[in-house]
Design a protein around this motif. Sequence first.
Motif, PDB file in Angstrom:
ATOM      1  N   GLY A 238       1.430  -1.386   0.088  1.00  0.00           N
ATOM      2  CA  GLY A 238      -0.125   0.242  -0.526  1.00  0.00           C
ATOM      3  C   GLY A 238       0.649   1.371  -0.032  1.00  0.00           C
TER       4      GLY A 238
ATOM      5  N   CYS B 192      -2.636  -2.008   1.324  1.00  0.00           N
ATOM      6  CA  CYS B 192      -3.401  -1.526   1.565  1.00  0.00           C
ATOM      7  C   CYS B 192      -2.961  -0.304   1.729  1.00  0.00           C
ATOM      8  N   GLY B 193      -3.381   0.898   1.269  1.00  0.00           N
ATOM      9  CA  GLY B 193      -2.846   1.818   1.042  1.00  0.00           C
ATOM     10  C   GLY B 193      -3.073   2.344   2.807  1.00  0.00           C
TER      11      GLY B 193
ATOM     12  N   THR C 276      -2.834   4.769   7.888  1.00  0.00           N
ATOM     13  CA  THR C 276      -1.879   3.706   6.661  1.00  0.00           C
ATOM     14  C   THR C 276      -1.832   2.975   7.593  1.00  0.00           C
TER      15      THR C 276
END
Lengths: 313, 309
Positions: free
Chosen positions: A261, B201-202, B217
């Motif tokens: 991410g 995931c961000g 985050t």
Amino acid sequence: MIEVKNLFKQFGSLVAVNGLSLHVAQGEIYGLVGPDGAGKTTTIRLICGALKPSSAPDGESTEIHIGGFNVLRQTEQARAQIGYLPQRFSLYEDLTVLENLRFFAEVRGLPAVNWKPRCMEILAFVGLEMFTNRRAGQLSGGMKQKLGLAAALVHRPKILLLDEPTSGVDPVTRQDFWQLIIRLVAEEGVALLVSTPYMDEASRCSRVGFMQKGCLIVEGTPAELRSNLNDRVIEVRGQPLSILRAVARADEAVEEAQMFGDRLHLRVRRGTAQEVIARLTQQIPLSGGQVTRLRLIQPQLEDVFIALVETQL
Amino acid sequence: MSEDQAVIQVRGLTKRFGDFTAVDHISFEVQAGEVVGYLGPNGSGKTTTIRMLLGLLRPSEGEGNVLGYDIRRQTEQLRQKSGYMSQKFALYNDLTVRENLAFYAGVYGTTQRSRLAEVIELLGLHGLEDVRVSQISVGWRQRLALGTAIVHRPRLLFLDEPTSGVDPNARRAFWELIYAVVAEGVTALVTTHYMDEAEYCGRVGIMRLGKLLAIDTPSALKEQALPGLAWDIFAEPLLPALTVLEHCPFVLRAGLAGDHLRAITPRDVSGTDLENLLSQAGIASRQLEQVEPTLEDVFLALAKGPEDT
């Protein structure tokens, strides 16, 4: 305690277990790790004698020994050594926690004078002693899981087979569950075979076997497995990730650049980490990117798995 | 909807089934182009949240806005512009790969033939166009299921446990696809019960017992939600070492991690402090290192108390 040689199982044209051999010693936690359909459950069912193995195509003999008994010939004696927690286990929802456990104790042939103290002891061990009179149907998922473990342990088995005991379970329960089984192995010298789809759980085992398509593709202690990749995984943080990745991929010493991410993980050839870090520190700004962090990190077992599968292809 | 408006905006969203609260007053926003993970165990309310965001379930309480549409009143419009890949892929086994895509394109009223070719290209499905779904592997079905969810060019994609049960290579490959789809301007919300998967995931929202405990985050969660440092401690003998750590006031959490112990301490505790603590109890520490915290450490720190009541 568990000795398996040359195990095969075929369902129609599907080869579910393909020549698997493994052994688990007393006091050891062996983690069978792999995706759905890899053959983990079939392997466990074969080991506990619930399924009969198919004959080996190479004509070699198949052997399954549990605590010194041959599962194929001395099935009853072998089973008496085993505590088995299937993926979906049955509890009697209308019976209380204690009644359920008493049932399993009687099925396992515990003498009437012994069942109660043993049940109370095991309920205290799994942390359910406050709930002995609650109906099983009224338990939370985590408590049911612990009652399942208690049922598998009630006859003091020396060998424990747990089939995906923590799939989808609350992490707090999962943590408790692992504390219980690690303690059990450490204190009572049980031999434990546990299957899991979670890579991060593999690191809690004494030894790990990665299963794919019915075969064990690699086996070892977590430390041994990781040592293949020590000083070979680099974390890169910065902006934008697409440029960071393009620059990293262009470097000849970088074998893989995986996007996460908010960062990249690079796998580099052995002995090249420092030069790669130096090169990227220079190259990324020249390509219009910005680096905020570039450092060596510990490899995860998942990195090991992926690197192994790639090199085997 | 203006460019800077959030793609998902949720305030106090709640869903009760009888006296069970499946989703309990959650609030969050997702901006365009984000990949947001929704991490929690089975039964924590992940799928119920997605079903409310898709307008399939009516919230008991709270407000939600998806792509500028009200999730209570404008459900048709919002479904038209979002894609959904469910845990159980809804594919037709007797139809070919291309026919499945064409079917979903038809359902959404997409008429462009070129879009089918585009999706086949993007997901690497060429060569399989005319093969029946029953003949392809789980990994390919998973790709096709993603294809059917994006064939109508949605601006928002919901992926409900898309990688459950696949091997790590297939999982990484699938995440590459998700990134490729997002690079085309799509926003994605992905649920998972794999702690390590949320790292892709961000931002990650952590769900437990219907409550959203945190959303940030992965790095910020590890720095902020976790109240300290994570340590791996290899000590002999192991269980007495655990007892010492459990009773030490400056150890926030200690647990068995296979052949070693894992402990969380405040930031001002050093390796020497831990080594001294153990050696005073007559325990030798073979190896003691500060390690990267995991999202599981974060989850355990945020989850106060057991799920059992």
